[in-house]
Design a protein around this motif. Structure first.
Motif: not given
Length: 414
Positions: A379-387
């Motif tokens: 999840v960290t390496a995916s670079g997702v951004t929520v809120l």
């Protein structure tokens, strides 16, 4: 650091050991610690500064405001780094939240700079209050270390992949640095005299000079920074949009990384004191228009990459002094650092981070909580951004939830 020298883990605010005088600091210092401090500063003064420049230009800040921002994050935080590293005899580098800086870019498109500064001040007060409660150390201790190191591995993975890309993008710069690093690493006797990262740094400087890829173009601006006093304006929109995400990036993402890498290097970090100082210094830095202060992860990792643990605090002092010089001469140094080819910075940072990345993987996947650590890493390496909150935070949250659901036995074993 001996047992009697360690900060008091039972006190709400960790007490420092007996403070060394100047002679003790000089006795503990050495070339490799000075170089580690220099490499840490070079890392902070290149890519992260480019982020500030990009955000500032995107947000419509003028040159004086951007220079004042750079002065605040380097000079003021450099003072804090020198003092705390000296007092606690640990390499405690305080700089600024890079994810928080990224958050500011979109906000400046519809908020006035003064409103953003007001959010900086409120964020600093919030972090300060949370630090004064003494809860932060307990909260960090409750998170399984493999999960934290999975987050660190996910964040630092970019340095490894950046190194690989640099080798293919600029062979003439990156390959000599990598070759010298590997030769010194394999040749133990030479490595004891010349740390591999130092050899790579020298090889990179020579390669840049030989290839003529140093693009310094003086613009006639002043050499010395002239801080601009930023007067905050209170805006509910700025408070709602920025305060909580900024506080999370400071306490969880950035301080979490800093604490994790320092603990992995054997240091007993004064977590509550560091949180209080981040809050207080964020308020001070806001006066120069600078984003919130944090206990940085990558720079502290570079400060602890080599040498005796008890002497690594001198690398923190060296880094802090260099940061103060950089802040005072921000216009000059920023131009110089950005004149170096991107491959030089990417290769140097990647090589310096390899051992740290290796240690993060070993700590994350060595024994317990391996599945939750893997989820955290992904999840960290995916670079997702929520809120408006980035992947490292969501990686920690997801990893902790998975650990509670799937690996409850590891909690009992721990």
């Amino acid at each position: 650091m001996t047992t009697t020298d360690r900060p008091d883990a039972k006190a709400r605010f960790e007490r420092p050991p007996a403070v060394h005088g100047p002679r003790g600091v000089l006795r503990d210092s050495g070339p490799q610690y000075l170089v580690n401090g220099l490499v840490g500063l070079i890392f902070a003064a290149t890519g992260p500064v480019a982020v500030i420049l990009a955000v500032g230009v995107q947000g419509g800040l003028d040159q004086r405001q951007i220079a004042s921002w750079i002065f605040g994050v380097f000079f003021l935080n450099g003072v804090l780094t020198v003092v705390v590293s000296w007092v606690y005899r640990q390499p405690l580098a305080f700089l600024w939240t890079i994810p928080g800086t990224v958050l500011i870019g979109p906000a400046l498109s519809h908020l006035a700079p003064a409103e953003v500064v007001g959010a900086y001040v409120v964020t600093g007060v919030l972090v300060l209050v949370l630090g004064l409660t003494g809860w932060i150390r307990a909260a960090m201790a409750a998170i399984p270390m493999p999960v934290v190191m999975g987050m660190v591995a996910g964040v630092f993975l970019g340095f490894g992949t950046g190194l690989a890309r640099a080798v293919t993008d600029d062979v003439a710069i990156a390959v000599p640095m990598v070759v010298v690093f590997l030769v010194l690493t394999a040749w133990g006797a030479a490595a004891r005299r010349v740390p591999p990262v130092v050899g790579a740094l020298v090889a990179g400087i020579v390669a840049v000079a030989v290839t003529g890829s140093f693009r310094y173009e003086p613009d006639g601006a002043s050499l010395f920074a002239a801080p601009v006093l930023a007067v905050p304006t209170w805006s509910w929109q700025a408070m709602v949009e920025l305060v909580v995400p900024l506080a999370i990036t400071v306490i969880v993402v950035q301080n979490g990384q800093g604490v994790a890498v320092l603990r992995a290097a054997g240091h007993d970090v004064p977590v509550n004191v560091a949180t209080v100082l981040c809050g207080a210094w964020s308020v001070l830095a806001a006066g120069a228009g600078a984003v919130s202060t944090c206990l940085t992860g990558p720079t502290n990792a570079l400060l602890t990459v080599s040498g005796e643990r008890e002497r690594q605090y001198t690398a923190g002092i060296a880094c802090g002094l260099l940061a103060m010089a950089f802040g005072a001469l921000a216009p000059l140094f920023t131009t110089l650092m950005l004149a170096t080819p991107p491959a030089f910075v990417a290769t140097l940072g990647g090589l310096a981070m390899l051992k740290v990345l290796q240690a993060a993987f070993v700590a994350a996947f060595g024994h317990r909580f391996t599945f939750s650590a893997l989820v955290t890493f992904v999840v960290t390496a995916s670079g997702v951004t929520v809120l408006n909150i980035g992947g490292p935070f969501w990686g920690l949250v997801t990893g902790c939830v998975v650990a509670l659901l799937v690996e409850r036995g590891d909690f009992r074993a721990s």
